[in-house]
Design a protein around this motif. Structure first.
Motif, PDB file in Angstrom:
ATOM      1  N   ALA A 100     -25.400  -3.129 -23.741  1.00 44.93           N
ATOM      2  CA  ALA A 100     -26.030  -1.815 -23.601  1.00 44.93           C
ATOM      3  C   ALA A 100     -24.990  -0.749 -23.264  1.00 44.93           C
ATOM      4  CB  ALA A 100     -27.116  -1.855 -22.536  1.00 44.93           C
ATOM      5  N   ASP A 101     -23.980  -1.124 -22.486  1.00 45.56           N
ATOM      6  CA  ASP A 101     -22.940  -0.153 -22.129  1.00 45.56           C
ATOM      7  C   ASP A 101     -22.171   0.293 -23.370  1.00 45.56           C
ATOM      8  OD1 ASP A 101     -23.653  -0.333 -19.477  1.00 45.56           O
ATOM      9  OD2 ASP A 101     -22.016  -1.696 -18.937  1.00 45.56           O
ATOM     10  N   ALA A 102     -21.760  -0.678 -24.191  1.00 46.36           N
ATOM     11  CA  ALA A 102     -21.014  -0.343 -25.404  1.00 46.36           C
ATOM     12  C   ALA A 102     -21.879   0.456 -26.372  1.00 46.36           C
ATOM     13  CB  ALA A 102     -20.501  -1.621 -26.066  1.00 46.36           C
ATOM     14  N   ALA A 103     -23.150   0.065 -26.517  1.00 42.83           N
ATOM     15  CA  ALA A 103     -24.039   0.765 -27.445  1.00 42.83           C
ATOM     16  C   ALA A 103     -24.299   2.197 -26.995  1.00 42.83           C
ATOM     17  CB  ALA A 103     -25.357   0.003 -27.578  1.00 42.83           C
ATOM     18  N   THR A 104     -24.451   2.390 -25.685  1.00 46.61           N
ATOM     19  CA  THR A 104     -24.681   3.741 -25.177  1.00 46.61           C
ATOM     20  C   THR A 104     -23.441   4.599 -25.350  1.00 46.61           C
ATOM     21  OG1 THR A 104     -26.275   2.875 -23.568  1.00 46.61           O
ATOM     22  CG2 THR A 104     -25.419   5.083 -23.175  1.00 46.61           C
ATOM     23  N   LEU A 105     -22.281   4.030 -25.077  1.00 49.07           N
ATOM     24  CA  LEU A 105     -21.039   4.774 -25.281  1.00 49.07           C
ATOM     25  C   LEU A 105     -20.882   5.155 -26.751  1.00 49.07           C
ATOM     26  CD1 LEU A 105     -18.385   5.941 -24.255  1.00 49.07           C
ATOM     27  CD2 LEU A 105     -17.352   3.664 -24.532  1.00 49.07           C
ATOM     28  N   LEU A 106     -21.200   4.232 -27.648  1.00 51.02           N
ATOM     29  CA  LEU A 106     -21.087   4.543 -29.082  1.00 51.02           C
ATOM     30  C   LEU A 106     -22.054   5.659 -29.467  1.00 51.02           C
ATOM     31  CD1 LEU A 106     -19.948   3.990 -31.881  1.00 51.02           C
ATOM     32  CD2 LEU A 106     -21.695   2.196 -32.154  1.00 51.02           C
ATOM     33  N   GLY A 107     -23.298   5.569 -28.990  1.00 53.16           N
ATOM     34  CA  GLY A 107     -24.276   6.597 -29.320  1.00 53.16           C
ATOM     35  C   GLY A 107     -23.839   7.966 -28.835  1.00 53.16           C
ATOM     36  N   LEU A 108     -23.387   8.052 -27.584  1.00 55.38           N
ATOM     37  CA  LEU A 108     -22.974   9.344 -27.040  1.00 55.38           C
ATOM     38  C   LEU A 108     -21.690   9.846 -27.694  1.00 55.38           C
ATOM     39  CD1 LEU A 108     -23.768   8.825 -23.244  1.00 55.38           C
ATOM     40  CD2 LEU A 108     -25.020  10.232 -24.883  1.00 55.38           C
ATOM     41  N   ALA A 127     -27.945   5.726 -33.476  1.00 56.28           N
ATOM     42  CA  ALA A 127     -27.159   4.917 -32.535  1.00 56.28           C
ATOM     43  C   ALA A 127     -27.718   5.030 -31.121  1.00 56.28           C
ATOM     44  CB  ALA A 127     -25.694   5.360 -32.570  1.00 56.28           C
ATOM     45  N   CYS A 128     -28.170   6.218 -30.742  1.00 58.74           N
ATOM     46  CA  CYS A 128     -28.775   6.394 -29.411  1.00 58.74           C
ATOM     47  C   CYS A 128     -30.089   5.627 -29.307  1.00 58.74           C
ATOM     48  CB  CYS A 128     -28.994   7.871 -29.119  1.00 58.74           C
ATOM     49  SG  CYS A 128     -27.464   8.794 -28.872  1.00 58.74           S
ATOM     50  N   ALA A 129     -30.861   5.593 -30.397  1.00 54.59           N
ATOM     51  CA  ALA A 129     -32.106   4.831 -30.393  1.00 54.59           C
ATOM     52  C   ALA A 129     -31.836   3.339 -30.226  1.00 54.59           C
ATOM     53  CB  ALA A 129     -32.877   5.094 -31.687  1.00 54.59           C
ATOM     54  N   THR A 130     -30.771   2.855 -30.854  1.00 53.69           N
ATOM     55  CA  THR A 130     -30.389   1.447 -30.685  1.00 53.69           C
ATOM     56  C   THR A 130     -30.033   1.161 -29.232  1.00 53.69           C
ATOM     57  OG1 THR A 130     -29.586   1.300 -32.965  1.00 53.69           O
ATOM     58  CG2 THR A 130     -28.735  -0.316 -31.382  1.00 53.69           C
ATOM     59  N   ALA A 131     -29.267   2.057 -28.618  1.00 47.07           N
ATOM     60  CA  ALA A 131     -28.892   1.880 -27.212  1.00 47.07           C
ATOM     61  C   ALA A 131     -30.118   1.922 -26.313  1.00 47.07           C
ATOM     62  CB  ALA A 131     -27.889   2.963 -26.807  1.00 47.07           C
ATOM     63  N   ALA A 132     -31.042   2.830 -26.593  1.00 49.15           N
ATOM     64  CA  ALA A 132     -32.247   2.943 -25.780  1.00 49.15           C
ATOM     65  C   ALA A 132     -33.084   1.670 -25.858  1.00 49.15           C
ATOM     66  CB  ALA A 132     -33.069   4.146 -26.220  1.00 49.15           C
ATOM     67  N   ALA A 133     -33.118   1.023 -27.025  1.00 47.39           N
ATOM     68  CA  ALA A 133     -33.870  -0.218 -27.171  1.00 47.39           C
ATOM     69  C   ALA A 133     -33.232  -1.353 -26.368  1.00 47.39           C
ATOM     70  CB  ALA A 133     -33.958  -0.593 -28.648  1.00 47.39           C
TER      71      ALA A 133
END
Length: 330
Positions: A100-108, A127-133
């Motif tokens: 989740a940390d990597a996905a959120t960083l990628l989205g932002l 990408a942010c939606a993926t992190a939120a999931a």
């Protein structure tokens, strides 16, 4: 709260310090000295390690941050601003699928690329939606859609993202600042101190716990409304000459916010220096240098682009001049 078109067009100028580029090693208030990390030394260390291709410091930093949502949002947003952050995050996610940390960083990171015109907003939003999931309780991935809506609109998307953030963290500091910046751009109703942005900010401050930094949000609302008035020619370019902070409501807001700071000062809040810069700016413009002096002492060299950029093409020059008026030269 029905949406209405912004006064300043679909692409706004940055209104939040978190969108300022990160600075490197700096002299006191040297040109380019703005650093969105503010005084977070651990964040600066993790950012420097990522620049060298080492993820462990950032990973440990975010694990240690836990569910301190304001701090997590601040740290991830700052890391995401670096132009290399997309590559860092993509490598991290490839090494740790489902992080989740990597996905959120990628989205932002993709959001910041989109705001800079280097990425399609749709890819950043996905990408942010993926992190939120991956982290349903975390408000941080929702900062991405909020920042996208702030930059590109529509206002309804901003309100939707704000609702998601507030549901997960009712006092989310960054989210409230972005909402207030947007509401300040709605057309006024004539009288100087009756704009809806002031009502919204005072309501949020009243609904927050007594020790919440949202107590300073009404001062932020006055700065954002001044930004709009100055940019659209509805107010003087010189904030001290505008009398924007001289009305009875403004005086009450300034007094209450300064009193709150004296009683509840939160040295540990990650974005407190943003609040202190807003309060110092307002007190300086209102001709209250003695109170501003106490704030400049706390701020030190940690000036933020907003709100000083609202009053001057060179925000550092505006900050320095106000500081000299309050503290004297030296």
């Amino acid at each position: 709260m029905p949406p209405s078109p912004p006064l300043l067009g679909p692409r706004r100028a940055a209104t939040d310090p978190s969108v300022a580029p990160a600075a490197g090693p700096r002299d006191a208030l040297a040109p380019g000295a703005f650093d969105a990390a503010l005084d977070d030394a651990e964040l600066r260390t993790a950012r420097a390690a990522l620049a060298q291709g080492r993820r462990q410091a950032a990973r440990s930093l975010l694990v240690h941050t836990g569910d301190d949502w304001d701090r997590r949002g601040h740290r991830l947003t700052v890391l995401a601003q670096d132009p290399r952050a997309t590559a860092w995050a993509a490598d991290w996610l490839a090494a740790e699928p489902g992080s989740a940390d990597a996905a959120t960083l990628l989205g932002l990171a993709l959001v910041h690329r989109a705001v800079r015109g280097e990425e399609q907003p749709g890819r950043a939003r996905d990408a942010c939606a993926t992190a939120a999931a991956l982290a349903p309780a975390d408000p941080t991935p929702w900062l991405g859609p909020l920042l996208l809506a702030r930059a590109f609109g529509p206002e309804s998307a901003l309100l939707d993202a704000f609702t998601e953030l507030r549901r997960r963290h009712p006092e989310h500091h960054h989210a409230h600042h972005l909402l207030i910046a947007c509401l300040a751009e709605r057309p006024g109703c004539g009288r100087a101190e009756t704009h809806e942005v002031y009502d919204a900010a005072e309501l949020a401050a009243a609904e927050a716990p007594a020790d919440s930094p949202l107590a300073v949000l009404p001062v932020v609302a006055y700065a954002e409304r001044y930004r709009v008035l100055a940019a659209t020619g509805l107010g003087p370019a010189d904030p001290a000459a505008s009398r924007h902070w001289s009305g009875p409501r403004a005086r009450r807001v300034l007094g209450a916010s300064f009193d709150w700071w004296l009683e509840w000062e939160h040295d540990e809040h990650p974005r407190r220096l943003i609040d202190l810069n807003h309060l110092a700016f307002a007190l300086s413009c209102a001709g209250r240098p003695a109170e501003a002096a106490a704030l400049f002492q706390r701020i030190g060299d940690h000036a933020t682009p907003a709100p000083w950029a609202y009053a001057h093409r060179d925000p550092l020059a505006a900050f320095r001049a106000a500081r000299v008026r309050a503290l004297g030269p030296g």
